[in-house]
Design a protein around this motif. Structure first.
Motif, short mmCIF file in Angstrom:
data_model
loop_
_atom_site.label_atom_id
_atom_site.label_comp_id
_atom_site.label_asym_id
_atom_site.label_seq_id
_atom_site.Cartn_x
_atom_site.Cartn_y
_atom_site.Cartn_z
N GLY A 169 0.81 -1.21 0.00
CA GLY A 169 0.00 0.00 0.00
C GLY A 169 0.84 1.26 0.00
O GLY A 169 0.51 2.24 -0.68
N SER A 170 1.94 1.26 0.73
CA SER A 170 2.81 2.44 0.80
C SER A 170 3.35 2.81 -0.57
O SER A 170 3.52 3.98 -0.90
N HIS A 171 3.61 1.79 -1.39
CA HIS A 171 4.18 2.04 -2.72
C HIS A 171 3.13 2.00 -3.83
O HIS A 171 3.48 2.11 -5.00
N GLU A 172 1.86 1.80 -3.44
CA GLU A 172 0.75 1.81 -4.39
C GLU A 172 0.96 0.81 -5.53
O GLU A 172 0.80 1.12 -6.70
N ARG A 173 1.29 -0.40 -5.14
CA ARG A 173 1.60 -1.43 -6.12
C ARG A 173 0.58 -2.57 -6.07
O ARG A 173 -0.38 -2.53 -5.31
N ILE A 174 0.84 -3.60 -6.83
CA ILE A 174 0.06 -4.85 -6.77
C ILE A 174 0.94 -5.89 -6.11
O ILE A 174 2.06 -6.16 -6.57
N GLY A 175 0.48 -6.43 -5.00
CA GLY A 175 1.25 -7.43 -4.27
C GLY A 175 0.94 -8.84 -4.77
O GLY A 175 -0.23 -9.20 -4.94
N ILE A 176 1.99 -9.60 -5.02
CA ILE A 176 1.85 -11.00 -5.45
C ILE A 176 2.51 -11.88 -4.40
O ILE A 176 3.71 -11.77 -4.15
N THR A 271 0.70 -3.50 -17.87
CA THR A 271 -0.10 -2.44 -17.26
C THR A 271 0.72 -1.22 -16.82
O THR A 271 0.16 -0.15 -16.59
N GLY A 272 2.02 -1.40 -16.66
CA GLY A 272 2.85 -0.30 -16.17
C GLY A 272 2.77 -0.09 -14.68
O GLY A 272 3.41 0.82 -14.13
N VAL A 273 2.01 -0.92 -13.97
CA VAL A 273 1.87 -0.82 -12.52
C VAL A 273 2.99 -1.62 -11.85
O VAL A 273 3.26 -2.76 -12.23
N GLY A 274 3.61 -1.05 -10.83
CA GLY A 274 4.67 -1.75 -10.10
C GLY A 274 4.12 -2.87 -9.24
O GLY A 274 2.93 -2.89 -8.89
N THR A 275 4.98 -3.80 -8.88
CA THR A 275 4.55 -4.95 -8.08
C THR A 275 5.48 -5.16 -6.89
O THR A 275 6.61 -4.68 -6.86
N VAL A 276 4.97 -5.87 -5.91
CA VAL A 276 5.75 -6.39 -4.79
C VAL A 276 5.55 -7.90 -4.79
O VAL A 276 4.41 -8.36 -4.75
N VAL A 277 6.62 -8.65 -4.87
CA VAL A 277 6.52 -10.11 -4.96
C VAL A 277 7.13 -10.74 -3.71
O VAL A 277 8.23 -10.37 -3.30
N GLN A 278 6.42 -11.71 -3.13
CA GLN A 278 6.94 -12.42 -1.97
C GLN A 278 6.63 -13.90 -2.10
O GLN A 278 5.46 -14.30 -2.19
N GLU A 279 7.67 -14.73 -2.12
CA GLU A 279 7.49 -16.18 -2.04
C GLU A 279 7.63 -16.57 -0.58
O GLU A 279 8.71 -16.44 0.00
N LEU A 280 6.56 -17.06 0.02
CA LEU A 280 6.64 -17.44 1.44
C LEU A 280 7.43 -18.72 1.63
O LEU A 280 8.13 -18.89 2.63
N ALA A 281 7.30 -19.64 0.68
CA ALA A 281 8.13 -20.84 0.65
C ALA A 281 8.22 -21.52 2.01
O ALA A 281 7.20 -21.79 2.65
N TYR A 282 9.45 -21.78 2.47
CA TYR A 282 9.63 -22.60 3.67
C TYR A 282 9.17 -21.93 4.95
O TYR A 282 8.99 -22.60 5.98
N LEU A 283 8.94 -20.62 4.92
CA LEU A 283 8.40 -19.96 6.11
C LEU A 283 7.01 -20.48 6.44
O LEU A 283 6.56 -20.40 7.58
N MET A 284 6.31 -21.01 5.44
CA MET A 284 4.98 -21.56 5.69
C MET A 284 5.03 -22.77 6.61
O MET A 284 4.05 -23.07 7.31
N ARG A 285 6.14 -23.50 6.59
CA ARG A 285 6.24 -24.73 7.38
C ARG A 285 7.22 -24.57 8.55
O ARG A 285 7.55 -25.54 9.23
N ALA A 286 7.69 -23.35 8.78
CA ALA A 286 8.69 -23.13 9.82
C ALA A 286 8.03 -22.81 11.16
O ALA A 286 6.91 -22.32 11.22
#
Length: 365
Positions: A169-176, A271-286
């Motif tokens: 939200g702070s960067h007005e992006r699309i979070g994935i 779209t020209g819209v910036g994104t924030v990408v986060q792979e939760l990966a092993y943190l899901m099972r940690a």
């Protein structure tokens, strides 16, 4: 009675609670318990005539050894992704049976996902008494509504998704946010629903950028804070791309560039819209298990011992419609467990949907 326990496949929170329940239940019956280390791989490292290899790959489990382990994540027995039938030296099932015989093991309780439990079913088919316990954070073992580790993975995912909203939200992006789930989208579907994200892409339904991207742009515009959130399964496909297997996702190996990053790149290019990408990966099972996975771990472990006590081997413990039960150990071989897309997912809106709630089990499968 002398029973053995092992854990195989990916670790999940709740395994140690199950190990503790099995151990204490067996001790209360006057049984001896041995924990085999590193899953089926540990068996392949044991030479029954060599005490040193036995000591390296197994532990005697007693009250002191399992004291307090239920509060910790992972597995004290360690784990591996090994099927003794698919070794370079050929099928090693005979070696496993020889180890069990020479060490005086009367029955095994195996905790694992699809791969580990497939060999468990094979071993049972050879006439050896086995009880299997399903665990996987993907919750994709056929024959049970619930696998140890799923609830904690959902809880971790929801917390992370909501935390990521501040940066997005702070960067007005699309979070994935990309979540584990190669064959089943249950983890993404439920985490996305509970976190109330804008769109969720699951492994069972390919994403059409021509439909999904305009929705996310609109979500961002109408959010009030000029951002949007999307959850995607690691096994999801984007229409127009080559298959995941060709991108490097085969077996237990994962692509160098996950589908979340590929979707983000498409969003930015189209779209020209910036994104924030986060792979939760092993943190899901940690980390430690949540209350649900402790409870199910204890209950599955207790039921496994009760089945052996009643001389009812060759079973897989399970949860069906909210009730603990058990099914034939080979049940997982009879099908695959994926999201009920027709009843639980809106293909056009890329969102979870609840057609009805009355009469549905707690986790809405």
């Amino acid at each position: 009675m002398h029973i053995g326990i092992l854990t195989g496949g990916g670790d999940v929170p709740g395994l140690n609670a199950c190990i503790r329940a099995i151990t204490l239940g067996a001790i209360d019956l006057g049984w001896q318990v041995t924990g085999f280390r590193r899953g089926w791989e540990g068996f392949l490292r044991i030479d029954p005539s060599d005490p040193e290899t036995i000591a390296h790959q197994s532990w005697t489990l007693d009250r002191e050894r399992v004291r307090g382990i239920d509060r910790t994540g992972g597995t004290i027995l360690h784990t591996s992704r090994t099927d003794p039938r698919t070794q370079e030296a050929g099928d090693r099932t005979g070696h496993v049976l020889d180890v069990l015989d020479k060490l005086g093991i009367d029955a095994m309780v195996t905790l694992g996902g699809d791969g580990t439990l497939r060999f468990s079913a094979h071993l049972s088919g050879q006439g050896f008494p086995v009880i299997s316990v399903p665990k996987t954070m993907d919750n994709d073992v056929f024959g049970t509504d619930y696998c140890i580790g799923f609830s904690t993975a959902i809880s971790r995912s929801v917390e992370a998704i909501n935390a990521l909203r501040t940066t997005t939200g702070s960067h007005e992006r699309i979070g994935i946010v990309e979540l584990f789930g190669r064959r089943s989208g249950e983890t993404a579907l439920l985490a996305g629903f509970l976190a109330q994200v804008d769109r969720t892409v699951i492994a069972e339904v390919p994403a059409d950028p021509g439909a999904l991207l305009p929705l996310l742009v609109e979500d961002r515009h109408h959010s009030g804070a000029n951002y949007a959130m999307c959850v995607i399964s690691e096994g999801a496909r984007i229409q127009g791309e080559e298959k995941n297997a060709e991108l490097g996702m085969t077996g237990t190996q994962r692509s160098d560039e996950g589908v979340g990053h590929r979707l983000a790149r498409t969003i930015e290019e189209e779209t020209g819209v910036g994104t924030v990408v986060q792979e939760l990966a092993y943190l899901m099972r940690a980390g430690e298990p949540d209350a649900m996975d402790r409870m199910v771990g204890f209950a599955f472990g207790g039921l496994a011992v009760q089945l052996l006590r009643d001389k009812n081997a060759g079973r897989m413990v399970a949860l069906k419609d909210g009730n603990y039960c058990h099914v034939p150990i080979a049940t997982l071989l009879e099908g695959s467990k994926t999201v009920d897309v027709r009843n639980l997912y809106d293909r056009e809106a890329y969102r979870a949907k609840l057609m009805r709630v009355e009469g549905m089990p707690m986790f809405l499968y």
